[in-house]
Design a protein around this motif. Structure first.
Motif, short mmCIF file in Angstrom:
data_model
loop_
_atom_site.label_atom_id
_atom_site.label_comp_id
_atom_site.label_asym_id
_atom_site.label_seq_id
_atom_site.Cartn_x
_atom_site.Cartn_y
_atom_site.Cartn_z
N LEU A 41 34.58 56.50 -44.60
CA LEU A 41 34.00 57.09 -45.33
C LEU A 41 34.59 56.77 -46.24
CD1 LEU A 41 33.99 60.51 -43.19
CD2 LEU A 41 31.70 58.72 -43.65
N CYS A 42 35.81 56.74 -46.67
CA CYS A 42 36.27 56.42 -48.79
C CYS A 42 35.42 54.88 -48.61
CB CYS A 42 37.56 55.95 -48.19
SG CYS A 42 38.32 58.24 -48.35
N THR A 43 35.27 54.18 -48.24
CA THR A 43 35.00 52.94 -48.42
C THR A 43 33.30 53.06 -48.81
OG1 THR A 43 36.27 51.77 -46.92
CG2 THR A 43 34.35 50.41 -47.82
N ALA A 44 32.73 54.16 -47.92
CA ALA A 44 31.19 54.04 -48.49
C ALA A 44 30.91 54.32 -50.15
CB ALA A 44 30.36 55.61 -47.40
N VAL A 45 32.04 55.61 -49.83
CA VAL A 45 32.21 55.99 -51.37
C VAL A 45 32.42 55.66 -53.02
CG1 VAL A 45 33.20 57.82 -52.99
CG2 VAL A 45 32.99 58.73 -50.30
N GLY A 46 33.56 54.83 -52.41
CA GLY A 46 33.55 53.44 -53.37
C GLY A 46 32.35 52.75 -53.67
N LEU A 47 31.58 52.54 -52.18
CA LEU A 47 30.48 51.40 -52.32
C LEU A 47 29.65 52.47 -53.06
CD1 LEU A 47 30.07 50.40 -48.89
CD2 LEU A 47 30.49 48.58 -50.40
N ALA A 48 28.74 53.37 -53.36
CA ALA A 48 28.17 54.33 -53.72
C ALA A 48 28.95 54.76 -55.49
CB ALA A 48 27.94 55.90 -53.00
N ALA A 49 29.94 54.48 -55.54
CA ALA A 49 30.39 54.91 -57.04
C ALA A 49 29.91 53.01 -57.77
CB ALA A 49 31.67 54.68 -57.02
N GLY A 50 30.46 52.18 -56.74
CA GLY A 50 30.28 50.81 -57.74
C GLY A 50 28.37 50.36 -58.36
N SER A 51 27.98 51.02 -57.30
CA SER A 51 26.30 50.95 -57.08
C SER A 51 25.92 51.92 -57.90
CB SER A 51 25.38 51.95 -55.75
OG SER A 51 24.97 50.90 -55.21
N THR A 52 26.32 53.52 -58.21
CA THR A 52 26.10 54.48 -59.81
C THR A 52 26.53 53.83 -60.73
OG1 THR A 52 25.86 56.15 -57.59
CG2 THR A 52 25.82 56.76 -60.31
N LEU A 53 27.49 52.76 -60.90
CA LEU A 53 27.82 52.39 -62.16
C LEU A 53 26.96 51.68 -62.70
CD1 LEU A 53 32.23 52.06 -61.59
CD2 LEU A 53 30.70 53.05 -62.77
N TRP A 54 26.69 50.53 -61.44
CA TRP A 54 25.91 49.51 -62.08
C TRP A 54 23.89 49.88 -62.87
CZ3 TRP A 54 27.25 45.11 -63.76
CH2 TRP A 54 28.08 44.34 -63.24
N ALA A 55 23.80 51.02 -61.84
CA ALA A 55 22.81 52.13 -62.32
C ALA A 55 22.51 52.57 -64.10
CB ALA A 55 22.13 53.06 -61.78
#
Length: 206
Positions: A41-55
């Motif tokens: 789940l922490c990896t999932a949150v990291g992935l979501a944060a990365g996509s948000t930064l690119w957005a």
């Protein structure tokens, strides 16, 4: 198109990309089967944060910067490709090492490592900025309201949290983890080879 329509259209386009198997899929699945559900789940949150930064970067015109100064994109792409290849090689080399020796540190340090893995894996692909830039240019008004922008970024974050969090929950069940332990060598080598191939493809793509 009203705000709800814009958010729905962006969400659909984003979801279709997110569910496509890629490095993000591999790292969240492996974190879940090899570690714990919380690590996944922490990896999932990291992935979501990365996509948000690119957005966020796309909203501030990073796509236009890439077009104006192509070498910046090339450098970022090469750095991301190198990271994916490195992760792939590490997985391959440690395929035969028991899980207890390759596990994350206990406690908060391990969860932070899992989050960082997701974040850096997502940031390794600058094509995400081009993807978000393309759909934002197509679907957003020229000067979107602040509320629309905030809702859009929240939409990106929650969609990825939901998708990758669901994967983490699905692959961290006892039967799946036991099956992984029995076939760890071959699964890790397959994952390592696939991540390495993704890295090579990223570096080679124009």
């Amino acid at each position: 198109m009203d705000v709800a329509g814009v958010l729905a259209a962006v969400a659909i386009a984003h979801f279709l990309v997110a569910v496509s198997p890629g490095p993000a899929f591999l790292v969240v699945v492996r974190s879940s089967v090899a570690r714990t559900r919380l690590a996944g789940l922490c990896t999932a949150v990291g992935l979501a944060a990365g996509s948000t930064l690119w957005a966020v970067a796309a909203l501030f015109g990073l796509q236009a910067l890439f077009a104006a100064v192509p070498w910046i994109y090339s450098v970022l792409k090469l750095a991301g490709a190198t990271y994916l290849v490195w992760i792939g090689i590490s997985l391959w080399r440690n395929a035969g090492v028991p899980i207890r020796e390759t596990d994350y540190p206990a406690g908060g340090a391990g969860l932070l490592a899992a989050l960082r893995l997701g974040l850096v894996t997502q940031l390794a692909n600058p094509k995400a900025a081009i993807f978000f830039g393309s759909i934002f240019v197509t679907m957003l008004p020229a000067d979107p309201a602040l509320a629309t922008t905030v809702l859009l970024l929240l939409n990106v974050f929650l969609l990825e949290c939901g998708w990758y969090g669901g994967l983490a929950a699905s692959f961290s069940t006892g039967p799946v983890q036991r099956s992984y332990k029995r076939a760890k060598v071959w699964i890790d080598r397959a994952a390592g080879a696939t991540l390495g191939a993704f890295g090579v493809k990223l570096a080679a793509d124009r």
